[in-house]
Design an enzyme around this catalytic site. Structure first.
Site, short mmCIF file in Angstrom:
data_model
loop_
_atom_site.label_atom_id
_atom_site.label_comp_id
_atom_site.label_asym_id
_atom_site.label_seq_id
_atom_site.Cartn_x
_atom_site.Cartn_y
_atom_site.Cartn_z
CG HIS A 42 -5.18 5.09 4.66
ND1 HIS A 42 -4.55 4.55 3.57
CD2 HIS A 42 -4.20 5.68 5.39
CE1 HIS A 42 -3.25 4.83 3.63
NE2 HIS A 42 -3.02 5.52 4.73
CB CYS A 63 -9.42 4.77 0.59
SG CYS A 63 -7.83 5.16 1.35
CD GLU A 109 -0.35 7.26 6.40
OE1 GLU A 109 0.72 7.30 7.02
OE2 GLU A 109 -0.73 6.24 5.78
CG ASP A 137 -1.80 1.23 1.34
OD1 ASP A 137 -2.37 1.61 0.29
OD2 ASP A 137 -1.92 1.82 2.43
CB SER A 138 0.16 4.79 -0.61
OG SER A 138 -1.01 4.84 0.20
CB CYS A 146 -3.20 0.69 -2.48
SG CYS A 146 -3.24 2.45 -2.83
#
Ligand code: DGL
Length: 271
Positions: free
Chosen positions: A188, A186, A152, A11-12, A74
């Site tokens: 996240h 997403c 994040e 993933d990013s 992702c």
């Protein structure tokens, strides 16, 4: 025949850990190598060409670790980076298709919401997959650009006013449109599930792309005799920048202390 090679997940950043968690639930004996490109997150605000380039580098890194299968954990990469999928020399799973399929299966009123990064929403990938199954479905898509930075930063609690207000602003129009299903487009976003669920209400089913994809991966591994013969799994974490939020989220999702010294720093430009 058993195959003891690890599964590769990338993933990013830390979002793909939500997918890894679902994989572990279904495949507890499988080794997993996780790569989070924490030094270059976010991907979702970048051009298709850059996302494609990053995805190919991420994939190359995992292939160097002799993975038997890759999960692009992702939403942005899965929606945009088609070459990464095409050029993989091992089976490659994105997260969009399986989530879209699950949404199409559970919706009753054929009104489905999709939230994701700017690149994901611009691609229309979820909608395309949904419409292959339900051509008359109404898909309401909303880009939620502030969600990835919030996660994040470790701001995920629904009691955090900034989190709640941001989510309310993005989600209210989707709720007003009467969707009965919402794809968290997403990886996240499952970390914001509580706040999203409290705004959407209990009548709206939230689709976690990790859950849907882990089911497909587990099925594939079993039906292609790719299961490991190992009795306990090893997990390896690699990142392009060591961040406190990665360590904290990995520990929280793995249910065990993931120490910073056990997370390997890699230089993605020196592959
Ligand atoms: N987890 C990524 C996704 O699913 C986050 C995207 C980003 O880096 O912007 O899209």
């Amino acid at each position: 025949m058993a195959d003891n090679r690890p599964i590769g997940v990338f993933d990013s950043g830390l979002g793909g850990l939500t997918v890894m968690k679902e994989l572990i639930k279904l495949l507890p004996n499988e080794d997993i190598v996780y790569f989070g490109d924490t030094g270059r997150v976010p991907y979702g605000t970048r051009s298709s060409a850059t996302i494609e380039k990053y995805a190919l580098q991420d994939q190359k890194l995992l292939l160097k670790h002799d993975v038997k299968l890759i999960v692009a954990a992702c939403g942005t990469v899965s929606s945009v980076a088609k070459n990464a999928a095409r050029q993989s020399t091992v089976p490659y799973f994105g997260v969009v298709e399986h989530a879209a399929r699950q949404a199409a299966k559970v919706t009753k009123n054929q009104k489905i919401g999709v939230i994701g990064t700017a690149a994901t929403i611009k691609s229309g990938a979820h909608e395309d997959h949904i419409k292959e199954i339900l051509p008359n479905a109404t898909v309401i898509a909303q880009c939620c650009s502030l969600f990835v930075p919030l996660v994040e930063e470790g701001w995920v609690s629904k009691d955090n006013l900034a989190v709640y207000d941001t989510a309310k602003r993005y989600l209210e129009p989707i709720k007003q449109a009467g969707v009965d299903t919402l794809i968290l487009g997403c990886t996240h976003y499952p970390l914001l599930k509580d706040v999203i669920a409290s705004i959407m209400g209990e009548d709206v089913t939230l689709i976690n792309m990790g859950e849907a994809t882990a089911l497909a991966v587990a099925e594939y591994i079993k039906s292609n005799s790719l299961s490991t013969a190992k009795q306990t799994a090893d997990y390896r974490f690699m990142v392009t920048d060591k961040t406190a939020s990665f360590t904290k989220t990995a520990s929280m999702l793995m249910g065990q202390n993931v120490e910073s010294e056990n997370i390997e720093l890699v230089d993605i430009d020196k592959l």
